[in-house]
Scaffold this motif. Structure first.
Motif, short mmCIF file in Angstrom:
data_model
loop_
_atom_site.label_atom_id
_atom_site.label_comp_id
_atom_site.label_asym_id
_atom_site.label_seq_id
_atom_site.Cartn_x
_atom_site.Cartn_y
_atom_site.Cartn_z
N PHE A 78 -10.19 -15.67 2.74
CA PHE A 78 -9.00 -14.85 2.63
C PHE A 78 -9.37 -13.37 2.59
CE2 PHE A 78 -10.45 -16.24 -1.49
CZ PHE A 78 -10.44 -15.09 -2.27
N LEU A 79 -8.38 -12.53 2.75
CA LEU A 79 -8.57 -11.08 2.70
C LEU A 79 -8.38 -10.63 1.26
CD1 LEU A 79 -8.90 -8.51 4.55
CD2 LEU A 79 -6.40 -8.33 4.47
N ILE A 80 -9.37 -9.94 0.70
CA ILE A 80 -9.28 -9.54 -0.69
C ILE A 80 -8.27 -8.42 -0.89
CG2 ILE A 80 -11.21 -7.90 -0.49
CD1 ILE A 80 -10.31 -10.03 -3.58
N ALA A 81 -8.14 -7.51 0.10
CA ALA A 81 -7.22 -6.39 -0.01
C ALA A 81 -7.16 -5.66 1.32
CB ALA A 81 -7.68 -5.41 -1.10
N ALA A 82 -6.11 -4.89 1.54
CA ALA A 82 -6.08 -4.01 2.69
C ALA A 82 -7.19 -2.97 2.54
CB ALA A 82 -4.72 -3.32 2.80
N PRO A 83 -7.86 -2.58 3.63
CA PRO A 83 -9.00 -1.66 3.51
C PRO A 83 -8.68 -0.34 2.80
CG PRO A 83 -8.92 -2.61 5.70
CD PRO A 83 -7.65 -3.02 5.02
N ASP A 84 -7.43 0.12 2.91
CA ASP A 84 -7.08 1.42 2.34
C ASP A 84 -6.29 1.32 1.04
OD1 ASP A 84 -4.81 0.33 3.46
OD2 ASP A 84 -4.15 2.19 4.43
N ARG A 85 -6.35 0.15 0.37
CA ARG A 85 -5.58 -0.04 -0.85
C ARG A 85 -6.48 -0.48 -2.00
NH1 ARG A 85 -0.96 1.90 -1.76
NH2 ARG A 85 -0.39 0.12 -3.06
N PRO B 266 -12.84 -1.69 10.05
CA PRO B 266 -11.51 -2.01 10.59
C PRO B 266 -11.32 -1.60 12.04
CG PRO B 266 -11.33 -0.98 8.42
CD PRO B 266 -12.76 -0.87 8.84
N ALA B 267 -12.12 -0.64 12.53
CA ALA B 267 -12.00 -0.21 13.92
C ALA B 267 -12.27 -1.35 14.89
CB ALA B 267 -12.95 0.95 14.20
N LEU B 268 -13.04 -2.36 14.47
CA LEU B 268 -13.28 -3.51 15.34
C LEU B 268 -11.99 -4.28 15.60
CD1 LEU B 268 -16.69 -4.96 14.09
CD2 LEU B 268 -16.22 -3.80 16.25
N VAL C 103 -4.68 -1.18 13.84
CA VAL C 103 -4.15 -2.51 13.55
C VAL C 103 -4.29 -2.78 12.05
CG1 VAL C 103 -4.45 -4.97 13.95
CG2 VAL C 103 -4.71 -3.36 15.83
N SER C 104 -3.28 -3.35 11.46
CA SER C 104 -3.35 -3.74 10.05
C SER C 104 -3.09 -5.23 9.91
CB SER C 104 -2.34 -2.96 9.21
OG SER C 104 -1.02 -3.19 9.68
N LEU C 105 -3.83 -5.86 9.01
CA LEU C 105 -3.59 -7.26 8.68
C LEU C 105 -2.44 -7.31 7.69
CD1 LEU C 105 -7.30 -8.42 8.31
CD2 LEU C 105 -5.82 -8.65 10.30
N VAL D 74 -11.85 -13.43 15.59
CA VAL D 74 -11.42 -14.61 14.83
C VAL D 74 -10.52 -14.18 13.67
CG1 VAL D 74 -12.19 -16.55 13.41
CG2 VAL D 74 -13.43 -15.95 15.50
N THR D 75 -10.86 -13.07 13.02
CA THR D 75 -10.04 -12.55 11.93
C THR D 75 -8.64 -12.20 12.41
OG1 THR D 75 -11.99 -11.66 10.77
CG2 THR D 75 -9.85 -10.71 10.19
N LEU D 76 -8.57 -11.54 13.55
CA LEU D 76 -7.27 -11.14 14.10
C LEU D 76 -6.43 -12.36 14.46
CD1 LEU D 76 -5.88 -8.41 14.68
CD2 LEU D 76 -6.58 -8.68 17.07
N SER D 77 -7.07 -13.41 14.94
CA SER D 77 -6.32 -14.62 15.30
C SER D 77 -5.94 -15.43 14.07
CB SER D 77 -7.14 -15.48 16.26
OG SER D 77 -8.27 -16.04 15.61
N ALA D 78 -6.69 -15.25 12.96
CA ALA D 78 -6.46 -16.07 11.77
C ALA D 78 -5.37 -15.53 10.87
CB ALA D 78 -7.76 -16.22 10.97
N PHE D 79 -5.21 -14.20 10.81
CA PHE D 79 -4.27 -13.59 9.87
C PHE D 79 -3.06 -12.99 10.60
CE2 PHE D 79 -8.33 -13.24 7.55
CZ PHE D 79 -7.96 -13.81 6.34
N PRO D 80 -1.91 -12.99 9.93
CA PRO D 80 -0.78 -12.22 10.48
C PRO D 80 -1.20 -10.75 10.59
CG PRO D 80 -0.08 -13.58 8.61
CD PRO D 80 -1.59 -13.62 8.64
N ASN D 81 -0.77 -10.07 11.64
CA ASN D 81 -1.20 -8.69 11.83
C ASN D 81 -0.19 -7.91 12.65
OD1 ASN D 81 -2.21 -8.63 14.84
ND2 ASN D 81 -2.95 -10.56 13.96
N SER D 82 -0.31 -6.60 12.59
CA SER D 82 0.67 -5.72 13.23
C SER D 82 0.57 -5.75 14.75
CB SER D 82 0.47 -4.28 12.74
OG SER D 82 -0.83 -3.81 13.06
N ALA D 83 -0.58 -6.18 15.30
CA ALA D 83 -0.74 -6.20 16.75
C ALA D 83 0.01 -7.35 17.39
CB ALA D 83 -2.21 -6.28 17.12
N THR D 84 0.05 -8.50 16.71
CA THR D 84 0.67 -9.68 17.31
C THR D 84 2.02 -10.02 16.70
OG1 THR D 84 -0.58 -11.11 15.79
CG2 THR D 84 -1.55 -10.68 17.94
N ASP D 85 2.39 -9.35 15.58
CA ASP D 85 3.69 -9.64 14.99
C ASP D 85 4.83 -9.08 15.84
OD1 ASP D 85 2.43 -10.89 12.96
OD2 ASP D 85 2.68 -9.30 11.48
N GLY D 86 4.55 -7.98 16.52
CA GLY D 86 5.59 -7.37 17.35
C GLY D 86 5.40 -7.72 18.81
#
Length: 315
Positions: free
Chosen positions: A94-101, A119-121, A136-138, A184-196
């Protein structure tokens, strides 16, 4: 490669080490058992840590500035950030936290793996999928389903045990592995790139001239750490246009073509190498192939023989 190790029963020393290795952090509570063990391997912007805490420990931490994945092997973790009460158990990644929070929570006699990357990856992977809309944000902390969770956990295990721990880890192997983890991370978690909705397809520049510029760049730079973003920049078009150009005029993808060029580079090197001085694993790693079995299978399919046979026959 950067390595760190820590083994202590002092809470003060543990707090100091965690603050130095991750982000400023405060440990809450005064547990009776205070054993903590941490081992780090970091190379090429990819960080993989093994951690083991014998006790229950509350924490209050500043932002990490990295995508930080937790793979829990034993015990539990509770995320209390912003009033949440999310409990994670063994087998979850799981994701422990957003990178900027900043984040808060509690460890309960936990053994786990931390995997961190830039996160640039995620932005690069999203651009490669035609979702180039800025950073992109998870948007979720758990994987979208059990299958995605297992795939993510397997990827972390491979990175930890086969890539980071391998002798001479670095270069193309780590860079390729880091990009794969981001995908794999981008495909595994909800994210701003694929939600819209994805942006409009850019087909105007997907011609043979784009394909030629892109293939020329790949041929000249396959030995370097390059990906779709660099290929598109060299061709002076968007990543989506490069993908369209390869699909329309070559029947493949830019990254599949890059893999074929790298395989050909490995083939040439094996044919001319001194078998007393190098190994198949050395050559494969130099060309970005981290998994020896997959490299051997791709090599046999392309050349009808094994890489080790080619190396033995080298003159």
């Amino acid at each position: 490669m950067e390595t760190l190790s820590f083994d202590s029963s002092s809470l003060d020393a543990t707090e100091e080490f965690l603050s130095r290795a991750y982000t400023p952090m405060r440990i809450g509570g005064r547990p009776r058992e205070t054993g903590a063990r941490i081992a780090r391997r970091a190379v090429g912007g990819l960080v993989v840590d093994k951690l083991h805490f014998d006790y229950t420990m509350a924490y209050d931490a500043a932002c990490l500035g990295k995508v930080c994945l937790i793979t829990l092997h034993r015990g539990t973790m509770v995320d209390t950030t912003d009033g949440r009460d999310e409990v994670y158990g063994p087998g979850e990644t799981f994701l422990i936290a957003a990178p900027d929070r900043p984040y808060t929570g509690e460890l309960r006699a936990a053994r786990y793996t931390i995997t961190m990357f830039d996160p640039a990856l995620l932005d690069e992977v999203a651009a490669g999928g035609g979702h180039q809309r800025g950073p992109v944000s998870l948007t979720g902390f758990r994987a979208v389903d059990p299958t995605a969770n297992r795939r993510l956990g397997s990827t972390v295990t491979f990175l930890r045990d086969q890539v980071i721990e391998s002798p001479g880890a670095g270069g193309l192997v780590v860079a390729t592995a880091a990009r794969h983890l981001a995908a794999v991370t981008l495909s595994a978690f909800p994210n701003s790139a694929t939600d819209g909705r994805p942006g409009p397809a850019d087909s105007r520049d997907a011609g043979t001239a784009t394909l030629r510029r892109a293939t020329d760049f790949i041929e000249e730079n396959a030995h370097r750490d390059i990906g779709l973003a660099e290929i598109a920049a060299a061709a002076c078009v968007t990543p989506r246009a490069v993908q369209y150009a390869f699909n329309r005029h070559a029947g493949t993808t830019p990254l599949a073509h890059l893999r074929r060029v790298r395989l050909a580079g490995a083939h040439r090197e094996l044919r001319s190498a001194d078998p007393r001085a190098v190994t198949v694993t050395d050559v494969a790693a130099a060309w970005g192939f981290a998994h020896p079995g997959r490299f051997a299978a791709a090599y046999r399919k392309a050349y009808g023989t094994t890489p080790s046979a080619t190396l033995r026959d080298a003159s």
